[in-house]
Design a protein around this motif. Structure first.
Motif, PDB file in Angstrom:
ATOM      1  N   LEU A  98     -23.182  22.164 -26.567  1.00  0.00           N
ATOM      2  CA  LEU A  98     -22.718  21.173 -25.596  1.00  0.00           C
ATOM      3  C   LEU A  98     -22.646  21.766 -24.193  1.00  0.00           C
ATOM      4  O   LEU A  98     -22.988  21.099 -23.212  1.00  0.00           O
ATOM      5  N   LEU A  99     -22.225  23.015 -24.090  1.00  0.00           N
ATOM      6  CA  LEU A  99     -22.157  23.656 -22.770  1.00  0.00           C
ATOM      7  C   LEU A  99     -23.543  23.823 -22.163  1.00  0.00           C
ATOM      8  O   LEU A  99     -23.698  23.822 -20.936  1.00  0.00           O
ATOM      9  N   ASN A 100     -24.548  23.967 -22.990  1.00  0.00           N
ATOM     10  CA  ASN A 100     -25.922  24.157 -22.502  1.00  0.00           C
ATOM     11  C   ASN A 100     -26.602  22.848 -22.121  1.00  0.00           C
ATOM     12  O   ASN A 100     -27.746  22.853 -21.656  1.00  0.00           O
ATOM     13  N   ASN A 101     -25.899  21.729 -22.313  1.00  0.00           N
ATOM     14  CA  ASN A 101     -26.511  20.428 -22.009  1.00  0.00           C
ATOM     15  C   ASN A 101     -26.677  20.192 -20.511  1.00  0.00           C
ATOM     16  O   ASN A 101     -27.436  19.323 -20.098  1.00  0.00           O
ATOM     17  N   LYS A 102     -25.926  20.964 -19.717  1.00  0.00           N
ATOM     18  CA  LYS A 102     -26.030  20.852 -18.247  1.00  0.00           C
ATOM     19  C   LYS A 102     -25.807  19.412 -17.777  1.00  0.00           C
ATOM     20  O   LYS A 102     -26.548  18.905 -16.934  1.00  0.00           O
ATOM     21  N   THR A 103     -24.811  18.751 -18.332  1.00  0.00           N
ATOM     22  CA  THR A 103     -24.524  17.382 -17.906  1.00  0.00           C
ATOM     23  C   THR A 103     -23.480  17.390 -16.799  1.00  0.00           C
ATOM     24  O   THR A 103     -23.345  18.366 -16.070  1.00  0.00           O
ATOM     25  N   SER A 104     -22.734  16.327 -16.641  1.00  0.00           N
ATOM     26  CA  SER A 104     -21.821  16.182 -15.509  1.00  0.00           C
ATOM     27  C   SER A 104     -20.671  17.189 -15.593  1.00  0.00           C
ATOM     28  O   SER A 104     -20.294  17.633 -16.676  1.00  0.00           O
ATOM     29  N   PRO A 105     -20.083  17.510 -14.445  1.00  0.00           N
ATOM     30  CA  PRO A 105     -18.925  18.423 -14.436  1.00  0.00           C
ATOM     31  C   PRO A 105     -17.767  17.907 -15.290  1.00  0.00           C
ATOM     32  O   PRO A 105     -17.086  18.696 -15.943  1.00  0.00           O
ATOM     33  N   ASP A 106     -17.542  16.595 -15.275  1.00  0.00           N
ATOM     34  CA  ASP A 106     -16.455  16.018 -16.083  1.00  0.00           C
ATOM     35  C   ASP A 106     -16.698  16.260 -17.566  1.00  0.00           C
ATOM     36  O   ASP A 106     -15.768  16.574 -18.322  1.00  0.00           O
ATOM     37  N   PHE A 107     -17.950  16.091 -17.984  1.00  0.00           N
ATOM     38  CA  PHE A 107     -18.301  16.307 -19.389  1.00  0.00           C
ATOM     39  C   PHE A 107     -18.061  17.766 -19.771  1.00  0.00           C
ATOM     40  O   PHE A 107     -17.441  18.063 -20.796  1.00  0.00           O
ATOM     41  N   LEU A 108     -18.532  18.674 -18.939  1.00  0.00           N
ATOM     42  CA  LEU A 108     -18.380  20.099 -19.231  1.00  0.00           C
ATOM     43  C   LEU A 108     -16.911  20.517 -19.232  1.00  0.00           C
ATOM     44  O   LEU A 108     -16.496  21.358 -20.029  1.00  0.00           O
ATOM     45  N   MET A 109     -16.111  19.890 -18.362  1.00  0.00           N
ATOM     46  CA  MET A 109     -14.686  20.195 -18.339  1.00  0.00           C
ATOM     47  C   MET A 109     -14.041  19.760 -19.662  1.00  0.00           C
ATOM     48  O   MET A 109     -13.207  20.476 -20.225  1.00  0.00           O
ATOM     49  N   LYS A 110     -14.450  18.590 -20.161  1.00  0.00           N
ATOM     50  CA  LYS A 110     -13.912  18.102 -21.439  1.00  0.00           C
ATOM     51  C   LYS A 110     -14.325  19.029 -22.576  1.00  0.00           C
ATOM     52  O   LYS A 110     -13.520  19.341 -23.470  1.00  0.00           O
ATOM     53  N   VAL A 111     -15.573  19.477 -22.559  1.00  0.00           N
ATOM     54  CA  VAL A 111     -16.051  20.402 -23.592  1.00  0.00           C
ATOM     55  C   VAL A 111     -15.205  21.671 -23.577  1.00  0.00           C
ATOM     56  O   VAL A 111     -14.779  22.165 -24.632  1.00  0.00           O
ATOM     57  N   ARG A 112     -14.951  22.189 -22.381  1.00  0.00           N
ATOM     58  CA  ARG A 112     -14.161  23.431 -22.278  1.00  0.00           C
ATOM     59  C   ARG A 112     -12.717  23.229 -22.746  1.00  0.00           C
ATOM     60  O   ARG A 112     -12.099  24.132 -23.291  1.00  0.00           O
ATOM     61  N   GLU A 113     -12.182  22.023 -22.527  1.00  0.00           N
ATOM     62  CA  GLU A 113     -10.826  21.724 -23.022  1.00  0.00           C
ATOM     63  C   GLU A 113     -10.791  21.831 -24.548  1.00  0.00           C
ATOM     64  O   GLU A 113      -9.857  22.407 -25.121  1.00  0.00           O
ATOM     65  N   TYR A 114     -11.801  21.275 -25.197  1.00  0.00           N
ATOM     66  CA  TYR A 114     -11.856  21.392 -26.652  1.00  0.00           C
ATOM     67  C   TYR A 114     -12.084  22.848 -27.068  1.00  0.00           C
ATOM     68  O   TYR A 114     -11.539  23.308 -28.073  1.00  0.00           O
ATOM     69  N   GLY A 115     -12.888  23.563 -26.289  1.00  0.00           N
ATOM     70  CA  GLY A 115     -13.114  24.972 -26.577  1.00  0.00           C
ATOM     71  C   GLY A 115     -11.822  25.764 -26.553  1.00  0.00           C
ATOM     72  O   GLY A 115     -11.575  26.617 -27.420  1.00  0.00           O
ATOM     73  N   GLN A 116     -10.964  25.465 -25.578  1.00  0.00           N
ATOM     74  CA  GLN A 116      -9.665  26.145 -25.496  1.00  0.00           C
ATOM     75  C   GLN A 116      -8.768  25.719 -26.655  1.00  0.00           C
ATOM     76  O   GLN A 116      -8.072  26.552 -27.252  1.00  0.00           O
ATOM     77  N   LYS A 117      -8.776  24.446 -26.959  1.00  0.00           N
ATOM     78  CA  LYS A 117      -7.914  23.939 -28.049  1.00  0.00           C
ATOM     79  C   LYS A 117      -8.210  24.639 -29.358  1.00  0.00           C
ATOM     80  O   LYS A 117      -7.295  24.983 -30.125  1.00  0.00           O
ATOM     81  N   TYR A 118      -9.510  24.862 -29.625  1.00  0.00           N
ATOM     82  CA  TYR A 118      -9.907  25.446 -30.916  1.00  0.00           C
ATOM     83  C   TYR A 118     -10.183  26.944 -30.820  1.00  0.00           C
ATOM     84  O   TYR A 118     -10.672  27.548 -31.788  1.00  0.00           O
ATOM     85  N   GLY A 119      -9.891  27.549 -29.669  1.00  0.00           N
ATOM     86  CA  GLY A 119     -10.052  28.988 -29.521  1.00  0.00           C
ATOM     87  C   GLY A 119     -11.489  29.450 -29.605  1.00  0.00           C
ATOM     88  O   GLY A 119     -11.777  30.519 -30.153  1.00  0.00           O
ATOM     89  N   LEU A 120     -12.398  28.685 -28.991  1.00  0.00           N
ATOM     90  CA  LEU A 120     -13.833  28.984 -29.123  1.00  0.00           C
ATOM     91  C   LEU A 120     -14.345  29.868 -28.000  1.00  0.00           C
ATOM     92  O   LEU A 120     -15.514  30.247 -27.995  1.00  0.00           O
ATOM     93  N   ASP A 121     -13.512  30.179 -27.026  1.00  0.00           N
ATOM     94  CA  ASP A 121     -13.941  31.021 -25.902  1.00  0.00           C
ATOM     95  C   ASP A 121     -13.794  32.497 -26.214  1.00  0.00           C
ATOM     96  O   ASP A 121     -14.209  33.353 -25.437  1.00  0.00           O
ATOM     97  N   LYS A 122     -13.178  32.809 -27.329  1.00  0.00           N
ATOM     98  CA  LYS A 122     -12.903  34.218 -27.646  1.00  0.00           C
ATOM     99  C   LYS A 122     -14.182  34.939 -28.047  1.00  0.00           C
ATOM    100  O   LYS A 122     -15.068  34.344 -28.640  1.00  0.00           O
TER     101      LYS A 122
END
Length: 204
Positions: A180-204
């Motif tokens: 999803l991060l590689n989709n290069k879509t809108s900033p709002d979309f990417l921000m939402k993706v990152r929120e879920y990434g933080q929620k599920y600890g996917l940035d580690k």
């Protein structure tokens, strides 16, 4: 007073759907049928064309797989808990009858001269040959996850990410997250993706 077309439509709902689905445990509400299983739910929605009228009715069939974990993470805005009778648009996985039959988007038409018995038989065929066998492949969390892994299904862009995260399938969630991060879509979309990434600890 109901028109001939409206009476025929009601007969199709009753004889083409309800007679088969009621013995299987589906609960009817308007033109919707819902079966609550142990870990998922199955929904059939008979959708009328909004541009029809009382004498000319067109309809199609939508199906949905309701996943409680997904609904609670994505739709539970007011913290009311799971709905007793979810709707098809709230489902994780959604398919129309045309897709299940491997053909174009399919609508059925009723006018005064329409042979409703033919359409009743067609609806029964839709259920027994296409919808119910499809539902049998998705009647548990385990089967639903298997189908998600191999199929490109109709769902919200965050659907797989949320379900994998909620069900602690973190390797799959991380793969979906990166995609999803590689989709290069809108900033709002990417921000939402990152929120879920933080929620599920996917940035580690």
């Amino acid at each position: 007073m109901k028109t001939v077309s409206e009476i025929k439509f009601e007969k199709i709902i009753k004889d083409g759907f309800h007679e088969i689905l009621k013995p299987l445990g589906f609960k009817k509400k308007a033109n919707n049928f819902y079966l609550k299983l142990d870990s998922v739910g199955q929904i059939i929605n008979v959708q009328k064309n909004a541009f029809g009228n009382k004498d000319s009715i067109s309809f199609t069939i939508n199906t949905g797989i309701f996943v409680p974990e997904y609904w609670l993470a994505f739709y539970n805005y007011s913290d009311k808990g799971l709905p007793g009778y979810p709707t098809e648009p709230e489902c994780l996985i959604r398919e129309r009858i045309g897709s299940l039959r491997n053909q174009h988007d399919t609508w059925y038409h009723i006018k005064e001269r329409t042979d409703e018995h033919y359409l009743i038989a067609e609806m029964r065929k839709n259920l027994t040959e296409f919808i119910l066998p499809y539902f049998n492949r998705l009647d548990s969390t385990e089967k639903m996850l298997q189908e998600l892994d191999k199929a490109d299904m109709i769902m919200t862009p965050f659907g797989k990410l949320i379900v994998y995260g909620e069900l602690k399938q973190f390797d799959k969630a991380k793969r979906e997250y990166k995609g999803l991060l590689n989709n290069k879509t809108s900033p709002d979309f990417l921000m939402k993706v990152r929120e879920y990434g933080q929620k599920y600890g996917l940035d580690k």
